[in-house]
Design a protein around this motif. Structure first.
Motif, mmCIF file in Angstrom:
data_model
loop_
_atom_site.group_PDB
_atom_site.id
_atom_site.type_symbol
_atom_site.label_atom_id
_atom_site.label_comp_id
_atom_site.label_asym_id
_atom_site.label_seq_id
_atom_site.Cartn_x
_atom_site.Cartn_y
_atom_site.Cartn_z
ATOM 1 N N ALA A 153 25.791 1.261 -9.806
ATOM 2 C CA ALA A 153 24.409 0.812 -10.218
ATOM 3 C C ALA A 153 23.454 1.743 -9.238
ATOM 4 O O ALA A 153 22.292 1.960 -9.946
ATOM 5 C CB ALA A 153 24.511 -0.611 -9.802
ATOM 6 N N VAL A 154 23.564 1.936 -8.170
ATOM 7 C CA VAL A 154 22.650 2.687 -7.318
ATOM 8 C C VAL A 154 22.455 4.132 -7.952
ATOM 9 O O VAL A 154 21.417 4.707 -8.275
ATOM 10 C CB VAL A 154 23.263 2.776 -6.020
ATOM 11 C CG1 VAL A 154 22.378 3.862 -5.084
ATOM 12 C CG2 VAL A 154 23.224 1.515 -5.206
ATOM 13 N N TYR A 155 23.506 4.702 -8.506
ATOM 14 C CA TYR A 155 23.473 6.223 -9.171
ATOM 15 C C TYR A 155 22.705 5.872 -10.444
ATOM 16 O O TYR A 155 21.644 6.693 -10.567
ATOM 17 C CB TYR A 155 24.779 6.739 -9.552
ATOM 18 C CG TYR A 155 24.745 7.855 -10.461
ATOM 19 C CD1 TYR A 155 24.449 9.096 -9.864
ATOM 20 C CD2 TYR A 155 24.946 8.005 -11.655
ATOM 21 C CE1 TYR A 155 24.353 10.248 -10.402
ATOM 22 C CE2 TYR A 155 24.995 9.001 -12.456
ATOM 23 C CZ TYR A 155 24.675 10.306 -11.819
ATOM 24 O OH TYR A 155 24.565 11.575 -12.435
ATOM 25 N N SER A 156 22.877 4.936 -11.020
ATOM 26 C CA SER A 156 22.107 4.598 -12.435
ATOM 27 C C SER A 156 20.571 4.414 -11.889
ATOM 28 O O SER A 156 19.721 4.901 -12.667
ATOM 29 C CB SER A 156 22.762 3.342 -12.809
ATOM 30 O OG SER A 156 23.964 3.507 -13.424
ATOM 31 N N ALA A 157 20.154 3.685 -11.062
ATOM 32 C CA ALA A 157 18.886 3.468 -10.564
ATOM 33 C C ALA A 157 18.243 4.905 -10.213
ATOM 34 O O ALA A 157 16.961 4.849 -10.345
ATOM 35 C CB ALA A 157 18.890 2.399 -9.200
ATOM 36 N N SER A 158 19.029 5.603 -9.337
ATOM 37 C CA SER A 158 18.695 6.884 -9.062
ATOM 38 C C SER A 158 18.069 7.751 -10.337
ATOM 39 O O SER A 158 17.036 8.458 -10.223
ATOM 40 C CB SER A 158 19.387 7.732 -8.188
ATOM 41 O OG SER A 158 20.470 8.258 -8.764
ATOM 42 N N LYS A 159 18.823 7.824 -11.181
ATOM 43 C CA LYS A 159 18.647 8.542 -12.438
ATOM 44 C C LYS A 159 17.228 7.718 -13.312
ATOM 45 O O LYS A 159 16.843 8.553 -13.871
ATOM 46 C CB LYS A 159 19.640 8.834 -13.270
ATOM 47 C CG LYS A 159 20.690 9.606 -12.326
ATOM 48 C CD LYS A 159 20.314 10.994 -12.016
ATOM 49 C CE LYS A 159 21.292 11.884 -11.584
ATOM 50 N NZ LYS A 159 20.729 13.234 -11.131
ATOM 51 N N HIS A 160 17.203 6.487 -13.239
ATOM 52 C CA HIS A 160 16.215 6.078 -13.958
ATOM 53 C C HIS A 160 14.885 6.356 -13.412
ATOM 54 O O HIS A 160 13.715 6.691 -13.809
ATOM 55 C CB HIS A 160 16.305 4.279 -13.759
ATOM 56 C CG HIS A 160 17.103 3.773 -14.975
ATOM 57 N ND1 HIS A 160 18.422 3.718 -14.862
ATOM 58 C CD2 HIS A 160 16.807 3.350 -15.940
ATOM 59 C CE1 HIS A 160 18.784 3.071 -16.021
ATOM 60 N NE2 HIS A 160 17.862 2.586 -16.845
ATOM 61 N N ALA A 161 15.050 6.481 -11.993
ATOM 62 C CA ALA A 161 13.895 6.899 -11.140
ATOM 63 C C ALA A 161 13.503 8.509 -11.587
ATOM 64 O O ALA A 161 12.388 8.588 -11.605
ATOM 65 C CB ALA A 161 14.045 6.670 -9.718
ATOM 66 N N VAL A 162 14.476 9.254 -11.669
ATOM 67 C CA VAL A 162 14.156 10.556 -12.005
ATOM 68 C C VAL A 162 13.309 10.609 -13.330
ATOM 69 O O VAL A 162 12.504 11.374 -13.691
ATOM 70 C CB VAL A 162 15.326 11.330 -12.115
ATOM 71 C CG1 VAL A 162 15.200 12.780 -12.708
ATOM 72 C CG2 VAL A 162 16.037 11.563 -10.737
ATOM 73 N N ILE A 163 13.806 9.697 -14.281
ATOM 74 C CA ILE A 163 13.167 9.646 -15.414
ATOM 75 C C ILE A 163 11.728 9.204 -15.470
ATOM 76 O O ILE A 163 10.794 9.726 -15.843
ATOM 77 C CB ILE A 163 13.848 8.794 -16.530
ATOM 78 C CG1 ILE A 163 15.139 9.750 -17.079
ATOM 79 C CG2 ILE A 163 12.873 8.437 -17.798
ATOM 80 C CD1 ILE A 163 16.195 8.615 -17.832
#
Length: 252
Positions: A153-163
């Motif tokens: 989930a944290v990795y997913s959140a980080s990549k949502h942030a990149v977008i």
């Protein structure tokens, strides 16, 4: 060649998509500034660039540290005097774990590299490109930034942030000659993905759901490098703020 006289900065250049893209950009004529935390693998990429007749330098950096980011941008400017292409690619993957078992230190580690590293890179490179009045930036997000993956989930959140950073920056610079796009790989055949099975065995934890690689395989790094090169080039001249999914149908 297509990118002759262009200068490209690539983070995470020591392996995987970063290495493949460095070689591809150099093969199309770009001078490359290779950035990686691992000095050995970064220098190996530089050696391969030079063996194929390309030109470049290597700069060791931790992309989560302001002074290191400032240094790799300064090195690019001192040696080549400009930055035309920035592949803001460096990133790390989270250790698979149930949400409540993720340690705060792991959260900080992921966010520091995947979000802060992208943010700092954008800040310093955009200052250069704004003075030039031109440039193309490609940020590496992930299909996990489009839809979450189980137990990261944290990795997913980080990549949502990149977008979010990609679209926000693209909006600000769309009328300043600078294009900013993102790519979302959906599993690439690298040392990182190869280590996932070993991690499952070591930690004794396997997610309830595993991504369905609909084409029956991971992408080859060179397949992502083709998209990076396209977005870096004038062929993508009317694209900015785009988030390009390159996932073999994973998110279908």
């Amino acid at each position: 060649m297509e990118l002759a006289h262009k200068v490209a900065v690539i983070t995470g250049a020591g392996s995987g998509t970063g290495r493949a893209s460095s070689l591809k950009l150099a093969n199309h004529g770009a001078k490359v500034v290779l950035v990686d935390f691992n000095q050995e693998t970064g220098n190996e990429t530089l050696k391969r660039v030079q063996e194929q007749g390309g030109e470049g330098i290597f700069v060791q950096a931790d992309v989560s540290k302001n002074e290191d980011v400032q240094n790799y941008v300064n090195q690019a400017m001192e040696v080549y005097g400009r930055i035309d292409i920035f592949f803001n690619n460096a990133g790390i993957i989270q250790k698979f774990a149930p949400f409540t078992k993720v340690e705060e230190a792991e959260y900080d580690r992921i966010m520091s590299v995947n979000v802060k590293g992208v943010f700092l890179g954008l800040q310093y490179v955009l200052k250069v490109m704004e003075k030039q009045g031109s440039g193309s930036i490609i940020n590496t997000a992930s299909t996990a930034g489009v839809r979450p993956e189980h137990s990261v989930a944290v990795y997913s959140a980080s990549k949502h942030a990149v977008i979010g950073l990609t679209k926000g920056a693209a909006l600000e610079y769309a009328n300043k000659g600078i294009r900013i796009n993102g790519i979302c790989p959906g599993g690439v055949q690298t040392a990182l993905t190869a280590s996932v099975a070993d991690q499952f065995e070591k930690d004794g934890y396997v997610p309830e759901e595993i991504s369905n690689m609909r084409m029956g395989r991971y992408a080859e790094p060179n397949e992502l490098a083709e998209m990076v090169t396209f977005l870096a080039s004038d062929k993508a001249s009317y694209m900015t703020g785009s988030i390009v999914v390159v996932d073999g149908g994973l998110t279908l």
